[in-house]
Design a protein around this motif. Structure first.
Motif, PDB file in Angstrom:
ATOM      1  N   PRO A 131       0.768  -1.283  -0.008  1.00 54.24           N
ATOM      2  CA  PRO A 131      -0.067   0.107   0.045  1.00 54.24           C
ATOM      3  C   PRO A 131       0.921   1.601  -0.092  1.00 54.24           C
ATOM      4  CG  PRO A 131      -0.145  -1.009   2.236  1.00 54.24           C
ATOM      5  CD  PRO A 131       0.681  -1.994   1.249  1.00 54.24           C
ATOM      6  N   THR A 134       2.520   3.869  -4.174  1.00 55.78           N
ATOM      7  CA  THR A 134       1.373   4.555  -4.741  1.00 55.78           C
ATOM      8  C   THR A 134       1.314   4.420  -6.419  1.00 55.78           C
ATOM      9  OG1 THR A 134       2.392   6.710  -4.284  1.00 55.78           O
ATOM     10  CG2 THR A 134       0.993   6.064  -2.822  1.00 55.78           C
ATOM     11  N   ILE A 137      -0.375   1.678  -7.492  1.00 56.43           N
ATOM     12  CA  ILE A 137      -1.962   1.677  -7.444  1.00 56.43           C
ATOM     13  C   ILE A 137      -2.270   2.698  -8.710  1.00 56.43           C
ATOM     14  CG2 ILE A 137      -3.773   2.809  -5.963  1.00 56.43           C
ATOM     15  CD1 ILE A 137      -1.851   1.624  -3.557  1.00 56.43           C
ATOM     16  N   SER A 146      -5.190   5.044  -3.423  1.00 59.42           N
ATOM     17  CA  SER A 146      -4.181   4.438  -2.364  1.00 59.42           C
ATOM     18  C   SER A 146      -4.651   5.359  -1.096  1.00 59.42           C
ATOM     19  CB  SER A 146      -3.107   5.229  -2.747  1.00 59.42           C
ATOM     20  OG  SER A 146      -2.829   6.752  -2.659  1.00 59.42           O
ATOM     21  N   GLU A 147      -4.394   4.765   0.148  1.00 51.18           N
ATOM     22  CA  GLU A 147      -4.991   5.305   1.422  1.00 51.18           C
ATOM     23  C   GLU A 147      -3.834   5.627   2.292  1.00 51.18           C
ATOM     24  OE1 GLU A 147      -7.647   2.545   3.348  1.00 51.18           O
ATOM     25  OE2 GLU A 147      -9.017   2.691   1.961  1.00 51.18           O
TER      26      GLU A 147
END
Length: 636
Positions: A131, A134, A137, A146-147
């Motif tokens: 994650p 980025t 993603i 993305s978080e």
């Protein structure tokens, strides 16, 4: 790791073609035109702002032209487009449009380059499940965003659905876009996507999405995408930390500098006024110091307040800049949310709207408050982190409306619906209070004089048809003279020599709407009622209305009538379709007969006329606005 081939665009092979349509989200963003494109890319820039840095995000938007051969790998994309086969009218039309655009020697482009931003991370890792990478993603995952590890930062971000990336593809005639990235270490890479349909190319079927990327062998004969180092044309360069979006083959309808500037002001006026964002469009700088220059320029916006019926940005900017916020508490039935409402009441405003704004400074929608869309007000609503998180869950995919329909959990959907209704109800209370404050009356007002104004003039066409009440400087109620058509007073002599006169006409014939020739309908006559024949009073949750037709020769002999009504605002403007009887009244009771009246097509049916009088009791719904004024129509 060794390079498999020298292709610049990669499409994943599939055994057979199963999907013959273009991605439906392309059409959604295409319908949003420049607004959707600038919203998504500006929001992405704000989402990527540097942490622990108070400098504003700077976004540079440029349009221009580039030679076709300088667009990386464009020949491969054109080959793929030539291989497409449409299987329905929409895909055939889209493919034909693409084919008509691929032979240009020079193509238009638009670019979005951000500064004081983080850019994408982990590009060197290529396709990755981490994650924190980025790049992978953004470059290779559709429907995913993305978080942030920091919950507060993630809450304030604009994105949530992961579909906004395709907005850039929708702006290209051939659905192609590129993104250049420079990370914290100064690594520079170029990626891109093209959105086609599943197709057969050189006897092999492929998926619809192509990626501008390298492909390399890894362990166990598996392959993996890795980005290209950025050594391409200068238009595709990004040498400072951050991200740059480049869209070649820009659609003609997007290539409009004025509309680009307007869309930035429309969606991000709060971010700009708070000093969080600076946008430069082809050298024109939009900052907290210059925003008003664009908003007050007739080249971009209508300046007459009464004529602002589609775009309300000049009103929002003035309201947000000048008004002190009111605190608004709204519940979803479980949790309470606290907002700031910047509210402005102005009789010149013809359409009332509320700008719903996230804390990032992006406007979500121009909200119509239920039963108040034509009230003379303007407002801006902003919450805090908790409110932001909840609003984010209510946004539709394109971040243009609060909605509950997309929520799958029935309990959460019910709470969301309750919240949206409560939000409208709480704002309605403030609107109603503002109307009362700005329209004061002294003493008791006769309820039959329901149409009133304060030191303003009704429009001439209304004055020609209706009576009204005005308040003079001494604050006493006086009747205005009107030009309502009246029967001439005919002097006749009685047996004792005294003169008598005929009565004044108290209804006016209304020209009926045309009925289609193939519809058989019993003919009827429709009249508008002068306020002199109407008495109206609200008692608790009931509204009593009395119609006195005893002085009206046209209706005195009738036994039944139908009644409809229209809202009228303080400027004398009538809104025929803005009031829904069934949504505002629980029941309509005919007091002369004691029965419940049927409401059909927004018409109260078969109201009894007894001795020239009709009486109705209307049970009010909880969200009924008691400040509304009406014109009544009688149909016999």
């Amino acid at each position: 790791m060794s390079s498999l081939n020298r292709r610049l665009w990669q499409f994943s092979p599939i055994p057979n073609i199963e999907e013959s349509n273009f991605n439906k989200i392309l059409e959604r963003f295409y319908d949003m035109k420049v607004t959707g494109l600038t919203r998504e890319n500006t929001q992405n820039a704000l989402d990527g702002r540097l942490r622990d840095n108070n400098d504003p995000v700077i976004l540079t938007i440029e349009t221009g032209s580039i030679k076709k051969e300088e667009v990386p790998g464009i020949d491969e994309v054109i080959e793929r487009i030539k291989s497409l086969r449409g299987r329905n009218s929409y895909t055939k039309e889209t493919i034909e449009h693409m084919l008509n655009k691929i032979n240009q020697d020079e193509v238009r482009y638009i670019s979005f380059e951000d500064f004081n931003t983080r850019g994408l991370t982990g590009a060197k890792n290529g396709q990755s499940d981490s994650p924190s990478d980025t790049w992978a993603i953004y470059a290779y995952n559709k429907g995913v965003h993305s978080e942030e590890e920091d919950t507060e930062i993630e809450t304030s971000r604009g994105g949530s659905h992961g579909v906004g990336k395709i907005a850039s593809n929708a702006a290209s005639d051939i659905h192609v876009m590129y993104f250049a990235n420079c990370d914290a270490e100064g690594n520079q890479h170029l990626g891109g996507t093209v959105q086609l349909i599943e197709h057969t190319y050189k006897n092999q079927s492929y998926r619809s999405t192509g990626y501008f990327t390298d492909i390399k062998e890894v362990e166990n004969n598996k392959t993996k995408f890795y980005p290209f180092e950025n050594n391409f044309h200068k238009i595709f360069e990004k040498k400072t930390r951050g991200l740059k979006i480049i869209i070649p083959y820009l659609r003609e309808e997007y290539d409009n500098e004025n509309e680009i500037i307007k869309s930035i002001c429309d969606s991000f006026f709060v971010s700009i006024l708070k000093g969080k964002l600076i946008v430069i469009v082809n050298g024109k700088k939009i900052t907290d110091k210059t925003l008003m220059d664009y908003v007050k320029d007739s080249k971009y916006y209508v300046q007459n307040i009464a004529e602002m019926k589609e775009n309300f940005t000049p009103l929002y900017v003035e309201t947000y800049s000048r008004e002190e916020p009111k605190i608004l508490n709204v519940s979803d039935g479980i949790n309470d949310y606290r907002f700031k409402l910047y509210f402005n009441y102005n009789e010149e405003i013809s359409k009332g709207r509320v700008a719903i704004v996230r804390t990032i400074g992006m406007k979500i929608e121009d909200m119509k408050v239920k039963n108040n869309a034509s009230k003379p007000f303007n407002a801006v609503l902003i919450g805090g982190p908790n409110e932001d998180l909840y609003l984010k869950s209510l946004e539709n995919e394109s971040h243009t409306q609060l909605s509950y329909e997309h929520i799958k959990n029935p309990l959460l959907q019910k709470r969301a619906r309750k919240f949206i209704n409560n939000l409208s109800r709480e704002i309605s209370k403030i609107i109603e209070e503002a109307i009362k404050t700005n329209n004061p009356t002294d003493g008791t007002m006769n309820t039959k004089d329901i149409l009133y104004i304060i030191e303003t003039q009704f429009k001439k066409d209304l004055a020609d048809a209706m009576g009204t009440v005005n308040i003079n400087k001494g604050k006493s109620l006086v009747k205005m003279t009107t030009d309502i058509p009246k029967k001439k007073k005919k002097s006749t002599s009685t047996s004792d020599g005294r003169k008598k006169t005929t009565s004044t006409k108290t209804v006016k014939l209304v020209k009926p709407k045309p009925v289609p020739s193939n519809v058989e309908e019993e003919p009827s006559i429709k009249y508008s009622a002068h306020p002199d024949i109407v008495e109206r009073v609200i008692l608790g949750n009931n509204e009593i209305i009395k119609f006195d037709f005893t002085q009206t020769s046209e209706l005195i002999n009738e036994e039944l009538c139908n009644i409809s009504l229209s809202i009228i605002d303080g400027m004398g403007v009538e809104y025929e379709d803005d009031f829904n009887i069934k949504k505002n009244y629980i029941n309509v009771i005919d007091l002369e007969s004691g029965r419940k009246c049927e409401v059909n097509n927004n018409l109260i049916k078969d109201v009894t006329i007894k001795n020239g009088v009709s009486k109705l009791k209307l049970e009010l719904n909880s969200n009924y606005n008691k400040a509304l004024k009406f014109i009544y129509y009688i149909e016999v």
